[in-house]
Design a protein around this motif. Structure first.
Motif, PDB file in Angstrom:
ATOM      1  N   SER A  16       0.824  -1.197   0.000  1.00  0.00           N
ATOM      2  CA  SER A  16       0.000   0.000   0.000  1.00  0.00           C
ATOM      3  C   SER A  16       0.865   1.258   0.000  1.00  0.00           C
ATOM      4  CB  SER A  16      -0.923  -0.014   1.222  1.00  0.00           C
ATOM      5  OG  SER A  16      -1.667   1.157   1.278  1.00  0.00           O
TER       6      SER A  16
ATOM      7  N   ALA B 139       2.466   2.252  -3.453  1.00  0.00           N
ATOM      8  CA  ALA B 139       1.614   2.903  -4.435  1.00  0.00           C
ATOM      9  C   ALA B 139       1.492   4.401  -4.182  1.00  0.00           C
ATOM     10  CB  ALA B 139       0.237   2.256  -4.434  1.00  0.00           C
ATOM     11  N   THR B 140       1.759   4.824  -2.958  1.00  0.00           N
ATOM     12  CA  THR B 140       1.640   6.239  -2.639  1.00  0.00           C
ATOM     13  C   THR B 140       3.007   6.842  -2.326  1.00  0.00           C
ATOM     14  OG1 THR B 140       1.170   5.671  -0.333  1.00  0.00           O
ATOM     15  CG2 THR B 140      -0.721   5.995  -1.786  1.00  0.00           C
TER      16      THR B 140
ATOM     17  N   LYS C  84       2.176  10.193  -8.891  1.00  0.00           N
ATOM     18  CA  LYS C  84       0.845  10.786  -9.002  1.00  0.00           C
ATOM     19  C   LYS C  84      -0.191   9.696  -8.789  1.00  0.00           C
ATOM     20  CE  LYS C  84       2.410  13.783 -12.698  1.00  0.00           C
ATOM     21  NZ  LYS C  84       2.233  14.084 -14.121  1.00  0.00           N
ATOM     22  N   PRO C  85      -1.151   9.910  -7.894  1.00  0.00           N
ATOM     23  CA  PRO C  85      -2.179   8.888  -7.649  1.00  0.00           C
ATOM     24  C   PRO C  85      -3.111   8.726  -8.855  1.00  0.00           C
ATOM     25  CG  PRO C  85      -2.620  10.853  -6.359  1.00  0.00           C
ATOM     26  CD  PRO C  85      -1.301  11.070  -7.047  1.00  0.00           C
ATOM     27  N   TYR C  86      -3.625   7.530  -9.000  1.00  0.00           N
ATOM     28  CA  TYR C  86      -4.565   7.245 -10.092  1.00  0.00           C
ATOM     29  C   TYR C  86      -5.887   7.941  -9.783  1.00  0.00           C
ATOM     30  CZ  TYR C  86      -7.059   4.553 -13.630  1.00  0.00           C
ATOM     31  OH  TYR C  86      -7.787   4.183 -14.722  1.00  0.00           O
TER      32      TYR C  86
ATOM     33  N   THR D 279      -2.158  -2.852  -9.969  1.00  0.00           N
ATOM     34  CA  THR D 279      -1.617  -1.498  -9.912  1.00  0.00           C
ATOM     35  C   THR D 279      -0.164  -1.508 -10.332  1.00  0.00           C
ATOM     36  OG1 THR D 279      -3.088  -0.973  -8.072  1.00  0.00           O
ATOM     37  CG2 THR D 279      -1.232   0.492  -8.401  1.00  0.00           C
TER      38      THR D 279
ATOM     39  N   GLN E 261       3.455   7.883 -12.734  1.00  0.00           N
ATOM     40  CA  GLN E 261       1.991   7.897 -12.664  1.00  0.00           C
ATOM     41  C   GLN E 261       1.495   6.523 -12.236  1.00  0.00           C
ATOM     42  OE1 GLN E 261      -0.688  10.343 -13.389  1.00  0.00           O
ATOM     43  NE2 GLN E 261      -1.655   8.650 -12.302  1.00  0.00           N
ATOM     44  N   GLU E 262       0.740   6.477 -11.160  1.00  0.00           N
ATOM     45  CA  GLU E 262       0.095   5.229 -10.761  1.00  0.00           C
ATOM     46  C   GLU E 262      -1.014   4.929 -11.763  1.00  0.00           C
ATOM     47  OE1 GLU E 262      -1.477   3.635  -6.584  1.00  0.00           O
ATOM     48  OE2 GLU E 262      -2.602   5.350  -7.333  1.00  0.00           O
TER      49      GLU E 262
ATOM     50  N   LYS F 167      -4.077   1.905 -12.731  1.00  0.00           N
ATOM     51  CA  LYS F 167      -4.810   0.742 -12.207  1.00  0.00           C
ATOM     52  C   LYS F 167      -5.616   0.075 -13.307  1.00  0.00           C
ATOM     53  CE  LYS F 167      -4.976   2.344  -7.498  1.00  0.00           C
ATOM     54  NZ  LYS F 167      -5.767   2.417  -6.277  1.00  0.00           N
TER      55      LYS F 167
END
Length: 83
Positions: free
Chosen positions: A21, A24-25, A30-32, A52, A58-59, A61
């Motif tokens: 987790s 991913a951040t 950049k969050p999706y 993911t 860039q994330e 998903k």
């Protein structure tokens, strides 16, 4: 004895999920911005746990692994959907 073994395994599983987790951040990623698959538009989670990955900061998903494979073959085509 079995209970202690179970609890250790459970704790290890929770810790590994926390690490995934956090990845991913990570700073600079950049969050999706959507709750839908970038390839098909399907709702994330509709086909099992979302896939993911991070592409050039860039994330991104996907609803499933085959969509991630399609993205990998032509990422610019799908990243244009984010703009």
């Amino acid at each position: 004895m079995k209970r202690k073994t179970f609890l250790r395994g459970f704790a290890a599983s929770i810790a590994s999920l926390a690490l995934v987790s956090c990845a991913a951040t990570a700073p600079g990623v950049k969050p999706y911005p959507s709750d839908k698959c970038i390839v098909t538009g399907n709702k994330l989670g509709s086909m099992g746990p979302p896939v993911t990955q991070v592409y050039q900061g860039q994330e991104v998903k996907f609803c499933c692994q085959p969509c991630a494979n399609k993205f990998d073959a032509n990422p610019d085509k799908y990243l244009s959907k984010l703009n």
